[in-house]
Design a protein around this motif. Structure first.
Motif, PDB file in Angstrom:
ATOM      1  N   LEU A 221       0.689  -1.118   0.059  1.00 44.58           N
ATOM      2  CA  LEU A 221      -0.029   0.028   0.072  1.00 44.58           C
ATOM      3  C   LEU A 221       0.776   1.363   0.131  1.00 44.58           C
ATOM      4  N   GLN A 222       2.253   1.203  -0.110  1.00 41.72           N
ATOM      5  CA  GLN A 222       3.081   2.296   0.111  1.00 41.72           C
ATOM      6  C   GLN A 222       2.485   3.422  -0.946  1.00 41.72           C
ATOM      7  N   SER A 223       2.516   3.082  -2.198  1.00 41.79           N
ATOM      8  CA  SER A 223       2.388   4.085  -3.420  1.00 41.79           C
ATOM      9  C   SER A 223       0.938   4.726  -3.255  1.00 41.79           C
ATOM     10  N   LEU A 224      -0.133   3.858  -2.704  1.00 46.14           N
ATOM     11  CA  LEU A 224      -1.442   4.532  -2.509  1.00 46.14           C
ATOM     12  C   LEU A 224      -1.495   5.400  -1.441  1.00 46.14           C
ATOM     13  N   LEU A 225      -0.905   5.126  -0.345  1.00 44.90           N
ATOM     14  CA  LEU A 225      -0.774   5.947   0.934  1.00 44.90           C
ATOM     15  C   LEU A 225      -0.216   7.120   0.678  1.00 44.90           C
ATOM     16  N   ALA A 226       1.119   6.881  -0.062  1.00 48.54           N
ATOM     17  CA  ALA A 226       1.836   8.268  -0.278  1.00 48.54           C
ATOM     18  C   ALA A 226       1.249   9.266  -1.054  1.00 48.54           C
ATOM     19  N   ALA A 227       0.354   8.693  -1.929  1.00 48.11           N
ATOM     20  CA  ALA A 227      -0.351   9.630  -2.838  1.00 48.11           C
ATOM     21  C   ALA A 227      -1.536  10.221  -2.067  1.00 48.11           C
ATOM     22  N   ALA A 228      -2.239   9.763  -1.093  1.00 49.70           N
ATOM     23  CA  ALA A 228      -3.216  10.229  -0.177  1.00 49.70           C
ATOM     24  C   ALA A 228      -2.759  11.022   0.936  1.00 49.70           C
ATOM     25  N   PHE A 229      -1.487  10.981   1.369  1.00 49.17           N
ATOM     26  CA  PHE A 229      -1.210  11.657   2.803  1.00 49.17           C
ATOM     27  C   PHE A 229       0.305  11.980   2.703  1.00 49.17           C
ATOM     28  N   PRO A 230       0.628  12.930   3.496  1.00 46.18           N
ATOM     29  CA  PRO A 230       1.785  13.384   3.714  1.00 46.18           C
ATOM     30  C   PRO A 230       2.671  12.159   4.315  1.00 46.18           C
ATOM     31  N   PRO A 231       4.158  12.166   4.063  1.00 42.77           N
ATOM     32  CA  PRO A 231       4.788  11.053   4.504  1.00 42.77           C
ATOM     33  C   PRO A 231       4.848  11.028   6.229  1.00 42.77           C
ATOM     34  N   GLU A 232       4.871  12.045   6.806  1.00 46.95           N
ATOM     35  CA  GLU A 232       5.095  12.056   8.099  1.00 46.95           C
ATOM     36  C   GLU A 232       4.007  11.667   8.766  1.00 46.95           C
ATOM     37  N   ARG A 233       2.899  11.339   8.185  1.00 43.15           N
ATOM     38  CA  ARG A 233       1.542  10.509   8.804  1.00 43.15           C
ATOM     39  C   ARG A 233       1.375   9.094   8.551  1.00 43.15           C
ATOM     40  N   VAL A 234       2.460   8.614   7.678  1.00 43.48           N
ATOM     41  CA  VAL A 234       2.190   7.120   7.260  1.00 43.48           C
ATOM     42  C   VAL A 234       3.081   6.181   7.744  1.00 43.48           C
ATOM     43  N   PHE A 235       2.931   5.111   8.505  1.00 48.55           N
ATOM     44  CA  PHE A 235       3.958   4.145   9.105  1.00 48.55           C
ATOM     45  C   PHE A 235       3.639   2.760   8.990  1.00 48.55           C
ATOM     46  N   GLY A 236       4.820   2.135   8.639  1.00 49.73           N
ATOM     47  CA  GLY A 236       4.569   0.601   8.602  1.00 49.73           C
ATOM     48  C   GLY A 236       4.649  -0.146   9.845  1.00 49.73           C
ATOM     49  N   VAL A 237       3.586  -0.784  10.409  1.00 45.52           N
ATOM     50  CA  VAL A 237       3.673  -1.655  11.785  1.00 45.52           C
ATOM     51  C   VAL A 237       3.055  -2.977  11.726  1.00 45.52           C
ATOM     52  N   ALA A 238       3.779  -4.030  12.016  1.00 47.32           N
ATOM     53  CA  ALA A 238       3.225  -5.171  12.013  1.00 47.32           C
ATOM     54  C   ALA A 238       2.731  -5.633  13.318  1.00 47.32           C
TER      55      ALA A 238
END
Length: 217
Positions: free
Chosen positions: A166-183
């Motif tokens: 989902l990285q590309s999709l979320l990067a297009a929708a939100f600024p990078p400082e709001r997106v985190f990958g967590v398992a």
């Protein structure tokens, strides 16, 4: 002690905690849902130097996530718990993602956990400052890819266990400082169960089953 398995994502794990919440042992399997659930159980017990007879409670991550990973984890722990009369509980893997993220970001007020629901859709669970709810499938929002930005609170941290997809999709929708990958982790699953944020050990499915029509022969 409580034994937990989490196998809903590409990184699986097992954890063993004392009833007071002290971490006794934890192991990870980078093969995730493709790994061997029994081997995870054996490894965490060996690390702890504890026999299976010491386990009185079991907790399992119930998804959303890998169909095979979630189902196999439930089956393995049910097979261990039932003969010994142990207690098996289910914890949403999304709630575990929220717990792992908040452990490192205690000042964030709102967390939106977003995952790949397949078929061009995303699943969403939004968490405030309170205790994590006991989830069922109906607690999740399922939206098309194009609707993700409008479906989340504007101030929420966007946390996903599926960043690889989902990285590309979320990067297009939100600024990078709001997106985190967590398992999600097995330790988080166990801690949520100890805190009372657990329910029945049932997999969370967000789509109805797809089956071919019956034969007319």
């Amino acid at each position: 002690m409580i034994l937990a398995l989490e196998r809903s994502t590409a990184r699986g794990g097992a954890a063993l905690l004392a009833e007071d919440g002290a971490l006794v042992a934890a192991v990870e399997d980078p093969r995730g849902f493709q790994g061997d659930a029994y081997a995870l159980v054996d490894a965490v017990l060996a690390q702890a130097g504890a026999p299976l007879a010491d386990i009185t409670r079991y907790a399992v991550g119930t998804g959303p996530g890998s169909f095979s990973g979630v189902r196999s984890a439930i089956a393995v722990l049910a097979g261990l718990a039932l003969p010994a009369g142990g207690r098996l509980e289910g914890v949403s893997s999304a709630a575990a993602v929220n717990a792992v993220f908040r452990a490192g970001h205690p000042d964030v007020s709102t967390v939106a956990v977003v995952g790949d629901a397949r078929r061009g859709r995303l699943w969403i669970a939004v968490y405030g400052d309170g205790a994590a709810p006991v989830h069922a499938a109906g607690d999740f929002i399922v939206v098309p890819h194009a609707a993700v930005a409008e479906s989340l609170p504007s101030h929420a941290a966007v946390v996903t266990p599926d960043l690889d997809r989902l990285q590309s999709l979320l990067a297009a929708a939100f600024p990078p400082e709001r997106v985190f990958g967590v398992a999600p982790t097995a330790e988080a699953v166990a801690r949520l169960a100890l805190a009372g944020s657990a329910g029945p050990p049932l997999p969370i499915y967000l789509h109805p089953a797809v089956a071919p029509p019956p034969s007319q022969d």
